[in-house]
Every structure is written in structure tokens, then in C-alpha cells.
Scaffold this motif. Structure first.
Motif, PDB file in Angstrom:
ATOM      1  N   ARG A 255      -6.751   5.994 -45.080  1.00  0.00           N
ATOM      2  CA  ARG A 255      -7.462   6.444 -43.871  1.00  0.00           C
ATOM      3  C   ARG A 255      -6.772   7.724 -43.407  1.00  0.00           C
ATOM      4  N   VAL A 256      -7.572   8.807 -43.353  1.00  0.00           N
ATOM      5  CA  VAL A 256      -6.971  10.127 -43.152  1.00  0.00           C
ATOM      6  C   VAL A 256      -7.566  10.790 -41.904  1.00  0.00           C
ATOM      7  N   GLY A 257      -6.691  11.354 -41.074  1.00  0.00           N
ATOM      8  CA  GLY A 257      -7.122  12.026 -39.841  1.00  0.00           C
ATOM      9  C   GLY A 257      -7.900  13.302 -40.144  1.00  0.00           C
ATOM     10  N   ALA A 258      -8.867  13.611 -39.256  1.00  0.00           N
ATOM     11  CA  ALA A 258      -9.802  14.722 -39.511  1.00  0.00           C
ATOM     12  C   ALA A 258      -9.111  16.063 -39.700  1.00  0.00           C
ATOM     13  N   ASN A 259      -7.964  16.259 -39.049  1.00  0.00           N
ATOM     14  CA  ASN A 259      -7.374  17.600 -39.182  1.00  0.00           C
ATOM     15  C   ASN A 259      -6.216  17.663 -40.180  1.00  0.00           C
ATOM     16  N   GLU A 260      -6.131  16.676 -41.067  1.00  0.00           N
ATOM     17  CA  GLU A 260      -5.215  16.890 -42.193  1.00  0.00           C
ATOM     18  C   GLU A 260      -5.824  18.006 -43.044  1.00  0.00           C
TER      19      GLU A 260
ATOM     20  N   GLU B  92     -15.284   6.040 -48.873  1.00  0.00           N
ATOM     21  CA  GLU B  92     -15.788   4.685 -48.633  1.00  0.00           C
ATOM     22  C   GLU B  92     -16.424   4.607 -47.241  1.00  0.00           C
ATOM     23  N   THR B  93     -15.749   5.196 -46.256  1.00  0.00           N
ATOM     24  CA  THR B  93     -16.240   5.114 -44.870  1.00  0.00           C
ATOM     25  C   THR B  93     -15.926   6.407 -44.135  1.00  0.00           C
ATOM     26  N   VAL B  94     -16.868   6.830 -43.285  1.00  0.00           N
ATOM     27  CA  VAL B  94     -16.611   7.972 -42.400  1.00  0.00           C
ATOM     28  C   VAL B  94     -16.598   7.437 -40.972  1.00  0.00           C
ATOM     29  N   GLU B  95     -15.489   7.665 -40.270  1.00  0.00           N
ATOM     30  CA  GLU B  95     -15.376   7.202 -38.886  1.00  0.00           C
ATOM     31  C   GLU B  95     -15.669   8.373 -37.955  1.00  0.00           C
ATOM     32  N   ALA B  96     -16.430   8.110 -36.914  1.00  0.00           N
ATOM     33  CA  ALA B  96     -16.838   9.209 -36.026  1.00  0.00           C
ATOM     34  C   ALA B  96     -17.000   8.712 -34.601  1.00  0.00           C
ATOM     35  N   VAL B  97     -17.180   9.684 -33.710  1.00  0.00           N
ATOM     36  CA  VAL B  97     -17.493   9.371 -32.315  1.00  0.00           C
ATOM     37  C   VAL B  97     -18.872   9.951 -32.041  1.00  0.00           C
TER      38      VAL B  97
ATOM     39  N   ASN C  59     -28.130  17.071 -41.533  1.00  0.00           N
ATOM     40  CA  ASN C  59     -29.558  16.880 -41.304  1.00  0.00           C
ATOM     41  C   ASN C  59     -29.799  16.125 -39.994  1.00  0.00           C
ATOM     42  N   GLU C  60     -30.312  14.875 -40.098  1.00  0.00           N
ATOM     43  CA  GLU C  60     -30.706  14.237 -38.826  1.00  0.00           C
ATOM     44  C   GLU C  60     -29.538  13.936 -37.875  1.00  0.00           C
ATOM     45  N   TYR C  61     -28.293  13.911 -38.393  1.00  0.00           N
ATOM     46  CA  TYR C  61     -27.152  13.672 -37.484  1.00  0.00           C
ATOM     47  C   TYR C  61     -26.377  14.956 -37.200  1.00  0.00           C
ATOM     48  N   LYS C  62     -26.994  16.093 -37.524  1.00  0.00           N
ATOM     49  CA  LYS C  62     -26.300  17.373 -37.328  1.00  0.00           C
ATOM     50  C   LYS C  62     -25.831  17.503 -35.882  1.00  0.00           C
ATOM     51  N   ASN C  63     -24.531  17.756 -35.738  1.00  0.00           N
ATOM     52  CA  ASN C  63     -23.936  17.991 -34.409  1.00  0.00           C
ATOM     53  C   ASN C  63     -23.936  16.778 -33.488  1.00  0.00           C
ATOM     54  N   LEU C  64     -24.265  15.595 -34.024  1.00  0.00           N
ATOM     55  CA  LEU C  64     -24.322  14.429 -33.129  1.00  0.00           C
ATOM     56  C   LEU C  64     -23.080  13.553 -33.213  1.00  0.00           C
ATOM     57  N   PHE C  65     -22.290  13.737 -34.289  1.00  0.00           N
ATOM     58  CA  PHE C  65     -21.109  12.890 -34.472  1.00  0.00           C
ATOM     59  C   PHE C  65     -19.878  13.743 -34.768  1.00  0.00           C
ATOM     60  N   ILE C  66     -18.784  13.412 -34.099  1.00  0.00           N
ATOM     61  CA  ILE C  66     -17.518  14.083 -34.391  1.00  0.00           C
ATOM     62  C   ILE C  66     -16.755  13.177 -35.351  1.00  0.00           C
ATOM     63  N   ILE C  67     -16.567  13.653 -36.557  1.00  0.00           N
ATOM     64  CA  ILE C  67     -15.838  12.844 -37.543  1.00  0.00           C
ATOM     65  C   ILE C  67     -14.353  12.855 -37.170  1.00  0.00           C
ATOM     66  N   THR C  68     -13.783  11.661 -37.039  1.00  0.00           N
ATOM     67  CA  THR C  68     -12.376  11.568 -36.603  1.00  0.00           C
ATOM     68  C   THR C  68     -11.455  11.162 -37.753  1.00  0.00           C
ATOM     69  N   HIS C  69     -11.968  10.337 -38.667  1.00  0.00           N
ATOM     70  CA  HIS C  69     -11.179   9.884 -39.824  1.00  0.00           C
ATOM     71  C   HIS C  69     -12.117   9.711 -41.012  1.00  0.00           C
ATOM     72  N   VAL C  70     -11.548   9.846 -42.211  1.00  0.00           N
ATOM     73  CA  VAL C  70     -12.318   9.532 -43.417  1.00  0.00           C
ATOM     74  C   VAL C  70     -11.483   8.553 -44.247  1.00  0.00           C
TER      75      VAL C  70
END
Ligand code: FAD
Ligand code: EPU
Length: 337
Positions: A88-93, A140-145, A171-182
Motif C-alpha cells: 500500500r503506497v502513498g499518493a506522493n511517493e 489491486e485497489t485504488v483508494e480515494a476520497v 472519464n466519468e470520474y474525472k476530477n471527482l476522486f482524489i487518489i490517496t493510496h494505491v
């Protein structure tokens, strides 16, 4: 700690090195901080942008709104067995530092994606790819707010609708979610993918095929082809390689036998945009401080003081000429802001 800055200079936050300012710049280090910020401020109706390392975007003017910059760090092992590890890796690594870390730990799967600039949080957005590998193979998973509901959410790989330089986040989620971890599932006994381009040939000089040597070869090939943004502003490939139907590809191939083509499926073929642009005589051309790279026609460059609109004008002229000569529409990979 989170901070809100005003009239913030973005030159160091975009690899094109374009001078632009953001009216507000909100940087946060924890998921909780962005959740609290969103609960206090309803931003859905104002102009905002999520910014990672700025290596796939072009500012065409000052940004008269709010920039959200996740500065979340950390690489954690959350599951492990004999064959795989789940990280699980933080978005700004930094993406390439993460690749290096994996190679050092002998975790395979992303070594072919060495030296791609940018942050981990942006890697799912356009499903980064190079040398026969795409990041969708290991996510495997994208975590977002969610900016709308102000909740933390998780997307499975299937939910991300990954495709060539594409995902649901464009596309349909453009700009709607801030990815925090992958979360990435990597292999402890990796299968090496070395058959793309010159990779296997370059590896011959290294003797053994292992993650470290593959990483070195990829870095060597990339450094010989692509300009380093620290020396010459650019955002990598400016356009996507166009995908056309087989009939169109066959017609073009009959006319231009050297045209590089890649089979996508039974009906579609991918063409090399760099080749098309070079044939239209753009390679190495310079207009003021905006130009087309001398070794890679798919890369537009800023020689110093180009404005975002100078680059965009050049891109539009290139698109028109490729359409005129080949009847092929080039789609931008870079996000014009
Ligand atoms: P940014 O440029 O900051 O953002 C890109 C997009 O993602 C924007 O729309 C932004 O809003 C969104 N975004 C960013 N972070 C988040 C987040 N946390 N949550 C939600 N949305 C977010 N790409 C490849 O695929 N393959 C390559 O081989 C490759 N080579 C490159 C070589 C060079 C020299 C350069 C300069 C670029 C190259 N790129 C390549 C493009 C670029 O590196 C990737 O697209 C990278 O993933 C962008 O990361 P970033 O953090 O800089 O994103
Ligand atoms: N070509 C030309 N002239 C040029 C550039 C390329 O004729 O000026 C020809 C090459 O000779 C080759 C073909 O076009 O036959 C493809 O070129 P190359 O292998 O350099 O790759 P690319 O298609 O230009 C793609 C990605 C890159 C990725 C490399 C390696 C896209 C849009 N670009 O480039 O990704 O690193 O393959 O896998 O898919 C990026 O997305 O920013 C990026 C750099």
C-alpha cells in the motif's frame, strides 16, 4: 501538516517548466486532513485541480482556482505469501523511487516502468505503460476520497476500467476522486517481460536477466530517447498513439510500407504517432521557445520561456497536418489546463 497557500508559483510543479500561478494551493499529508478540508469547504462547484508531479499536464494560463496536492507518503507491506506481496503506497511517493525500492526488494512487475516521472497517485489515472507493461497488471485497489460525498472509497481493479492510457479517472470520474493510496500486488518469483523493442538485445551485455538489470536497460534506453525534463521542459509523449480500424491501417500500410503498426485486437491497429508526426516534417522544428524534440517527434518541448498556449498552438498545428496527410486524428495524452 496540511497548509493552504495563496498565489502559489507552479513552475516547479510542472515538468514543462511553464510559469503559472495558482490562486490557492492546498497540500495535505494525511487522508484525514483532506476529509476535514472537504467537510469545511464545499469545493465541488469551484474550479479545482488535483496535482501530482505535474509531468502529464500543461498549464495554459494562471490557475484561478484551488489546487489539491496530496503529499501522502509511505510504502507498507499489507499482505505477503510465498509468491506475492501486497503493498500500500502513498499518493506522493515518487513513482521511480518506488520502482527502485521494489527492485531492491526483489518484487517484480513494474521494473519495465522504470524512470517514468510523476507520483504513485497518478499512475492509475492514465494507466501508465512502457516497454510492454501497463500498471493495470499489478494494481489491486485504488483508494480515494470522494469530493462529492466527502468519504473515503476504494476501487477494485475492474472498477477502474483500465485501457491504453485510460481509466475511469479520465472519464466519468474525472476530477471527482482524489487518489490517496494505491495497492499493488507484486511477484516474488517474477516472469520477466523483455521482448519489447531493444530490451532483450540490450540485456545480452548484462549476462543475467534479473530485475536490476532490466531496470538498468530500460533506464538506458529511455535516457537515449527521451529528454530529461530537468534539462528540457516536456511532458513525455504529447499525444497518444492513435488506434484505427484494421481497414484504415491496411490502406495506410499499402501506401507507406514503413509505417510502424501494432495489433490491438482483431479489428483495431495502433499506429506510431511519432512516425506520423515525423513524416509531416515536424521533428526538430522550433518556434520561439516551443518545439518538437529532435530525436522523438512525439515529445513537445519548452526551450525556456514558452507559454502553455505556444505549446498548445504547436500541438494543434501538428494535429491538423497529421489529419491532412494521413486522415488520422491525434488525441492528446497530456492534460491541458
Ligand atoms: P500529474 O501530471 O500531476 O497529473 C496527471 C493527471 O492525473 C491530471 O489529470 C491530474 O489531475 C491527475 N492526478 C494526479 N494525481 C492524482 C491523484 N492523486 N488523484 C486523482 N487524480 C490525480 N507516461 C507513461 O504512461 N509512460 C511513459 O513511458 C511516460 N514517460 C514519460 C517521460 C517523460 C520524460 C515525462 C515528462 C512524462 C512521461 N509520462 C509517461 C507521463 C507521466 O509521467 C505520467 O502520466 C505520470 O503518471 C504522471 O504523474 P504525475 O504525478 O506527474 O501526474
Ligand atoms: N518513431 C519515429 N519517429 C519519431 C519517434 C518514433 O519514426 O520521432 C517510430 C519509432 O522508430 C518506432 C515507433 O515510432 O518505430 C515507436 O516509437 P517508440 O518506441 O519511441 O515509442 P512511442 O510509441 O513513441 C510509446 C509511449 C511511451 C513509452 C514508449 C515505450 C505512447 C503515447 N507513448 O512511445 O510513453 O515510454 O512507447 O514503451 O504510448 C508517455 O506516455 O509519455 C511515454 C513516453
Amino acid at each position: 501538516m496540511a497548509q493552504l497557500l495563496k498565489n502559489y508559483c507552479l513552475k516547479k510543479h510542472n515538468t514543462f517548466g511553464i510559469e503559472a500561478k495558482a490562486r490557492y494551493f492546498f497540500e495535505f499529508e494525511q487522508q484525514q486532513e483532506i476529509l476535514e478540508f472537504l467537510q469545511k469547504n464545499n469545493i465541488i462547484d469551484i474550479q479545482y485541480l488535483i496535482l501530482g508531479g505535474g509531468s502529464n499536464l500543461l498549464f495554459t494560463e494562471d490557475f484561478d482556482g484551488l489546487i489539491l496536492h496530496p503529499n501522502i507518503k509511505g510504502i507498507d507491506v499489507i499482505e505477503e505469501d510465498d509468491d506475492t506481496v501486497l503493498l500500500r503506497v502513498g499518493a506522493n511517493e515518487d513513482w521511480d523511487e518506488f520502482v527502485n525500492w521494489c527492485v531492491d526488494h526483489n518484487y517484480g512487475g513494474i521494473e519495465n516502468l522504470s524512470l517514468i516521472p510523476g507520483a504513485v497517485g497518478a499512475s492509475p489515472v492514465q494507466n501508465i505503460g512502457a516497454y510492454g507493461v501497463e500498471v493495470k497488471e499489478v494494481i489491486e485497489t485504488v483508494e480515494a476520497v470522494s469530493i462529492e460525498t466527502k468519504n473515503a472509497v476504494a476501487f477494485s481493479n475492474a472498477h477502474c476500467e483500465f485501457d491504453y492510457r485510460n481509466s475511469v479517472f479520465k472519464n466519468e470520474y474525472k476530477n471527482l476522486f482524489i487518489i490517496t493510496h494505491v495497492q499493488f500486488r507484486l511477484q516474488k518469483q517474477p516472469e520477466f517481460k523483455v521482448h519489447y523493442g531493444a530490451v532483450s538485445k540490450e540485456l545480452e551485455a548484462y549476462g543475467e536477466i534479473n530485475l536490476k538489470n532490466i531496470r538498468e536497460v530500460i533506464i538506458k534506453i529511455r535516457e537515449s530517447k527521451l529528454p530529461n525534463p530537468e534539462e528540457l521542459g516536456n511532458a513525455g509523449s504529447f499525444f497518444k498513439n492513435p488506434i484505427v480500424d484494421k481497414e484504415k491501417a491496411n490502406k495506410l500500410k499499402a501506401q507507406y510500407e514503413n509505417l510502424p503498426t501494432y495489433e490491438v485486437n482483431d479489428f483495431e491497429t495502433k499506429l506510431a504517432a511519432g512516425w506520423l508526426i515525423e513524416q509531416c516534417d515536424w521533428k526538430g522544428k522550433r518556434f520561439g521557445d516551443a518545439g518538437v524534440h529532435k530525436d522523438q517527434a512525439l515529445v513537445l518541448v519548452n526551450y525556456g520561456n514558452a507559454k502553455g498556449n505556444d505549446i498548445l498552438k504547436l500541438a494543434n498545428d501538428i494535429r491538423k497536418s497529421v489529419m491532412f496527410k494521413f486522415g488520422v486524428k491525434l488525441e492528446m495524452e497530456v492534460n491541458a489546463i
